[in-house]
Design an enzyme around this catalytic site. Structure first.
Site, PDB file in Angstrom:
ATOM      1  N   GLU A 431      -1.676  -1.031  36.775  1.00 25.70           N
ATOM      2  CA  GLU A 431      -1.987  -1.233  38.187  1.00 25.70           C
ATOM      3  C   GLU A 431      -0.768  -0.905  39.052  1.00 25.70           C
ATOM      4  O   GLU A 431       0.283  -1.521  38.913  1.00 25.70           O
ATOM      5  CB  GLU A 431      -2.394  -2.704  38.389  1.00 25.70           C
ATOM      6  CG  GLU A 431      -2.519  -3.126  39.838  1.00 25.70           C
ATOM      7  CD  GLU A 431      -2.801  -4.614  39.984  1.00 25.70           C
ATOM      8  OE1 GLU A 431      -2.920  -5.321  38.956  1.00 25.70           O
ATOM      9  OE2 GLU A 431      -2.908  -5.072  41.133  1.00 25.70           O
ATOM     10  N   ASP A 509      -1.786  -6.978  37.140  1.00 25.34           N
ATOM     11  CA  ASP A 509      -1.084  -8.191  37.557  1.00 25.34           C
ATOM     12  C   ASP A 509      -1.901  -9.435  37.222  1.00 25.34           C
ATOM     13  O   ASP A 509      -3.122  -9.387  37.135  1.00 25.34           O
ATOM     14  CB  ASP A 509      -0.860  -8.168  39.078  1.00 25.34           C
ATOM     15  CG  ASP A 509       0.173  -7.123  39.479  1.00 25.34           C
ATOM     16  OD1 ASP A 509       0.913  -6.666  38.589  1.00 25.34           O
ATOM     17  OD2 ASP A 509       0.220  -6.783  40.669  1.00 25.34           O
ATOM     18  N   ASP A 511      -2.984 -11.799  38.924  1.00 23.31           N
ATOM     19  CA  ASP A 511      -3.495 -12.435  40.143  1.00 23.31           C
ATOM     20  C   ASP A 511      -4.934 -11.977  40.386  1.00 23.31           C
ATOM     21  O   ASP A 511      -5.513 -11.265  39.561  1.00 23.31           O
ATOM     22  CB  ASP A 511      -2.586 -12.114  41.341  1.00 23.31           C
ATOM     23  CG  ASP A 511      -2.518 -10.610  41.619  1.00 23.31           C
ATOM     24  OD1 ASP A 511      -3.285  -9.853  40.985  1.00 23.31           O
ATOM     25  OD2 ASP A 511      -1.706 -10.198  42.461  1.00 23.31           O
ATOM     26  N   ASP A 513      -6.293  -9.869  42.520  1.00 21.24           N
ATOM     27  CA  ASP A 513      -6.463  -8.422  42.602  1.00 21.24           C
ATOM     28  C   ASP A 513      -6.402  -7.785  41.221  1.00 21.24           C
ATOM     29  O   ASP A 513      -7.179  -6.896  40.901  1.00 21.24           O
ATOM     30  CB  ASP A 513      -5.352  -7.807  43.473  1.00 21.24           C
ATOM     31  CG  ASP A 513      -5.743  -7.813  44.936  1.00 21.24           C
ATOM     32  OD1 ASP A 513      -6.918  -8.145  45.227  1.00 21.24           O
ATOM     33  OD2 ASP A 513      -4.873  -7.509  45.781  1.00 21.24           O
TER      34      ASP A 513
END
Ligand code: 0RA
Length: 648
Positions: A431, A509, A511, A513
Site C-alpha cells: 500500500e 497498513d 489501520d 484504510d
C-alpha cells in the site's frame, strides 16, 4: 463358549489394528491434522445424525462446544442399535463405534448415501479422540460406552431408564494428534447453516458453551429452513438486487438420483453456482454442474429463439451469457459418488449429468412458459451480458497485447526479483509509494519483488468486467503476476501457466484504510483469480503493531498480550513508565531494515495464508462488504465490533 470368546479377542485385535491405522495416518482419513481436520470430526458426527433425519426418524440435532473444547452432538433419532451383533459377538453399538466403515451396515432398507470426503465413519472420530462417550436412549433404557483413542473402556452398559430415543456423542479430540484444538464458532455455524438449507425441515441447535453472559448463560443459535435451497439462494443473494420476484425451484428424481436446484438472477455480473453431492460442497464442480449448465443454455436459448428477441438484436449468445448474475445451488444425492480432481471435490459419475439435465430442462421450460414476464427479464439480462462479454474480451486482449508490446511486459512500478523460479519468488503488493520504497530497500532482491499500489484499487464487486481492465492498479497486478485469461474451454478462466510468483503477499497498513485496501485486493482475487487462492498462493503480511523499547533493548509486538509481556520483561525493576511504546499505524513508520526484520524476512516473519473455508459464505461476505446496501454491512460491522481493534 470358548470359541465365542476367542472370536471376540481376535476381532478385537483386528479392530484395534484398524483404529491404529487411523491414528498412524490421520490425514488419509480426515484430510489433515490442522484446523480443517479438527472440524472434520464434527462434520463426521453430525453427518450421521443428518442421515438419521433424512431417513425420517429425527427432527432435531444439538451441537455444543464445551468449555474444554470437547464437542457434544446429539439427536432425537432412533438411537444406534445396542443389541448383540451376532456375527461380531458384541454390542452393535460397540461395532459402530470401533469398526471402520461400519456405519449403515445394519439397516439396508434405509436410504443411505456415502459422503465421499466425509463418510469415513464415526469410528475414525473415536480413534482420533482421547475421550469419547456415547449415550444411546432406546427401548426404554439408557446405554453408555466410553473409549480412549478408540478403545472401549468397558462393555456397553445400561445406566438408566428413558422414554425417549436418540444418540449423543461427546468427544475430545486427541491433542497429541491435532496441531490445533480450538473449534471456531463461525466455522461450525456456517456449516450448520449450510446443512439446514441442504436438508430442509431439520432443526439444528448450536451452542458455544465457552461464551457465557453475566448470568453464566450461553446463547443458542437455531438453524432451520422450510424453503431449503430456495432460501439458500435468497440468503446468498440477500445483498444483491433481484431480477426475479422469487427463486426458481426445481426438484426431481431421475433414475434413482434425487436432484434439487434453486436459481435466481441478480443485477451483478458474477456467476455463483454452488454445488453439493451428499451435502458436500463440490468446489471443482463435475457432472451435476455440467448437466445444469447444459440444461440452462439449451432451455433459455430455445426460449429466446422462439420468442424472436434474438433476431432483433443480431447478437451471438454464448453459454457464459446465460450465467451472468446467476446465483444457483445444485444438490444431488448419489449412492456411490466418484470424486475426482485435485481436491477430490469434482463429481465424476456420468449418469448424474443426464439426470440433472433432464430434470432442470423439464421444469425450467415449464417455468418460462408459465412466467412470460420473468422469462423476458432473463433474456434481456442475457443479451446485456453478451454485449458486455464482447467489450470485456476486447479489454482483456488490450491488456495482454500491451504486455507483449512493452518489451519486458512488466509494469514500470514493479521492482522485480532476480531469480525466475516461480516456486521461490514472492510478490509484495504494498500500500502506497512510500511503504513501497521502504520495501524495495529492505527486501531480499533475489526472490522478493515489490509492486507499490497507489491509493485504492477498483471495487470489482460493483464494476462490469471490461471496466476492471481500465484500472491501472489492476492491470499492473495482472501483468506483474504473468497470468492471462482464457483457456480452450472458458475464455474467462485464469491461466496460471506463466505465473511468476508462488507467494503473492498483500502488505497494507494496520489501520482502517489498510484493511479496506486489503479487502479490495482480496475481492479482486476472489472474483477473477480464485485459482490463485485455491492453490494457496495468496498471503497477508503481518507487520508488528508495537515497538517496545528501553535503552538498547527493543521488542516488536503483534498483539496486546505480547505488548504487556514485553513491557513487564523490559522494565525489569518494575519501572514501567521509563519504557517507550511506539504504535505502528503505517508501514511507512518503519525504516527498510525494520520492515525487513519484522515483516519480510522469511526467518522471522509470519504470513497468513488466505483460504476459502466456504465458497458460499465468502460470496455472501464479499457481496455484502463491497456491495451497495448499507444496512447489512453496518449490522455486520456492529456484530463484529468486539473482534475489531480500536485504532488510536
Ligand atoms: C443404524 C441403525 C439404526 C440407527 C442408526 C444406525 C443411527 C445412527 C446414528 C448416528 C448418530 N445418530 C444416529 N441415529 C441412528 C436404526 C435401527 C432401528 O432402530 O431399526
Amino acid at each position: 463358549m470358548a470359541e465365542i470368546k476367542d472370536n471376540y479377542s481376535a476381532d478385537n485385535i483386528q479392530v484395534l489394528e484398524g483404529l491404529e491405522a487411523v491414528r498412524k495416518r490421520p490425514a488419509m482419513y480426515i484430510g489433515d491434522i490442522g484446523f480443517k481436520g479438527l472440524h472434520h470430526l464434527v462434520w463426521e458426527v453430525v453427518d450421521n445424525s443428518i442421515d438419521e433425519a433424512m431417513a425420517g426418524y429425527c427432527t432435531d440435532i444439538f451441537i455444543e462446544i464445551n468449555p474444554d473444547n470437547s464437542v457434544t452432538v446429539s439427536d432425537n433419532g432412533r438411537g444406534i442399535p445396542t443389541g448383540m451383533h451376532t456375527k461380531e459377538g458384541r454390542s452393535a453399538l460397540e461395532v459402530v463405534m470401533t469398526v471402520l466403515h461400519a456405519g449403515g451396515k445394519f439397516d439396508k432398507d434405509t436410504y443411505k448415501v456415502s459422503g465421499g470426503l466425509h463418510g469415513v465413519g464415526v469410528s475414525c472420530v473415536n480413534a482420533l479422540s482421547s475421550m469419547l462417550l456415547v449415550t444411546v436412549e432406546r427401548e426404554g433404557k439408557i446405554f453408555q460406552q466410553e473409549y480412549s483413542k478408540g478403545a472401549p473402556l468397558y462393555p456397553v452398559k445400561e445406566v438408566g431408564k428413558s422414554d425417549k430415543t436418540g444418540t449423543k456423542v461427546h468427544f475430545l479430540p486427541d491433542d497429541t494428534i491435532f496441531t490445533e484444538n480450538i473449534f471456531k464458532y463461525e466455522t461450525v455455524a456456517n456449516r450448520m447453516r449450510e446443512l439446514s438449507y441442504l436438508n430442509r425441515g431439520i432443526t439444528i441447535h448450536f451452542t458455544d458453551l465457552r461464551e457465557v453472559d453475566a448470568e453464566g448463560k450461553s446463547e443458542t443459535e437455531v438453524f432451520h429452513s422450510e424453503g431449503g435451497l430456495s432460501e439458500f439462494v435468497a440468503y446468498l443473494d440477500s445483498t444483491r438486487d433481484q431480477l426475479l420476484p422469487e427463486p426458481i425451484y426445481m426438484e426431481g428424481d431421475k433414475g434413482g438420483i434425487p436432484v434439487e436446484v434453486a436459481m435466481t438472477y441478480n443485477n451483478s455480473y458474477n456467476e455463483n453456482v454452488f454445488s453439493y453431492v451428499n451435502n458436500i460442497n463440490t468446489i471443482e464442480g463435475g457432472t451435476h454442474v455440467s448437466g445444469f449448465r447444459r440444461a440452462l443454455t439449451r432451455t433459455l436459448k430455445n426460449y429466446a429463439d422462439k420468442s424472436g428477441i434474438l433476431d432483433k438484436e443480431k447478437i451471438e449468445i454464448s453459454g457464459d451469457d446465460f450465467r451472468e448474475g446467476l446465483t444457483a445451488v445444485i444438490s444431488v444425492k448419489v449412492q456411490e459418488p466418484q470424486f475426482e480432481g485435485q481436491t477430490k471435490t469434482k463429481l465424476g459419475n456420468s449418469d448424474v449429468m443426464g439426470a440433472v439435465e433432464t430434470c432442470v430442462a423439464d421444469i425450467l421450460s415449464t417455468y418460462l412458459e408459465e412466467h412470460p414476464r420473468e422469462a423476458k427479464t432473463i433474456v434481456s439480462k442475457v443479451i446485456l451480458a453478451a454485449k458486455a462479454r464482447i467489450a470485456a474480451r476486447k479489454a482483456r486482449e488490450m491488456v495482454q497485447r500491451k504486455n507483449v508490446l512493452s518489451g519486458s511486459g512488466l509494469p514500470g512500478k514493479l521492482a522485480d526479483c532476480s531469480d525466475n523460479d516461480p516456486v521461490v519468488c514472492e510478490l509484495y503488493l504494498v500500500e502506497g509509494d512510500s511503504a513501497g520504497g521502504s520495501a524495495k530497500q529492505g527486501r531480499n532482491r533475489a526472490f522478493q519483488a515489490i509492486l507499490p499500489l497507489r491509493g485504492k484499487i477498483l471495487n470489482v464487486e460493483k464494476a462490469q468486467e471490461h471496466k476492471i481492465y481500465d484500472n491501472e492498479e489492476i492491470r499492473n497486478i495482472i501483468t506483474a503476476l504473468g497470468v492471462t485469461f482464457g483457456t480452450v474451454e472458458d475464455e474467462k478462466a485464469l491461466n496460471m501457466v506463466k505465473l511468476r510468483y508462488h507467494k503473492v503477499i498483500i502488505m497494507t497498513d494496520a489501520d482502517v484504510d489498510g484493511s479496506h485496501i486489503r479487502t479490495l485486493i482480496l475481492t479482486f482475487f476472489f472474483r477473477y483469480m480464485k485459482d490463485l487462492i485455491d492453490n494457496g498462493f495468496v498471503y497477508i503480511a503481518q507487520p508488528p503493531l508495537y515497538l517496545v523499547k528501553k535503552g538498547k533493548e527493543e521488542r516488536y509486538c503483534w498483539t496486546e498480550e505480547q505488548r504487556e509481556k514485553a513491557v513487564k520483561e523490559i522494565a525489569k525493576e518494575g519501572k514501567e513508565d521509563s519504557v517507550n511504546i511506539q504504535r505502528y499505524k503505517g508501514l511507512g513508520e518503519m525504516n527498510p531494515e525494520q520492515l525487513w526484520q519484522t515483516t519480510m524476512n522469511p526467518e522471522f516473519r509470519t504470513l497468513k495464508r488466505v483460504s476459502i473455508e466456504s465458497a458460499a459464505e465468502a460470496d455472501h461476505l464479499f457481496s455484502m462488504l463491497m456491495g451497495d446496501e448499507v444496512a447489512p454491512r453496518r449490522d455486520f460491522i456492529e456484530r463484529n465490533a468486539k473482534y475489531a481493534r480500536i485504532d488510536i
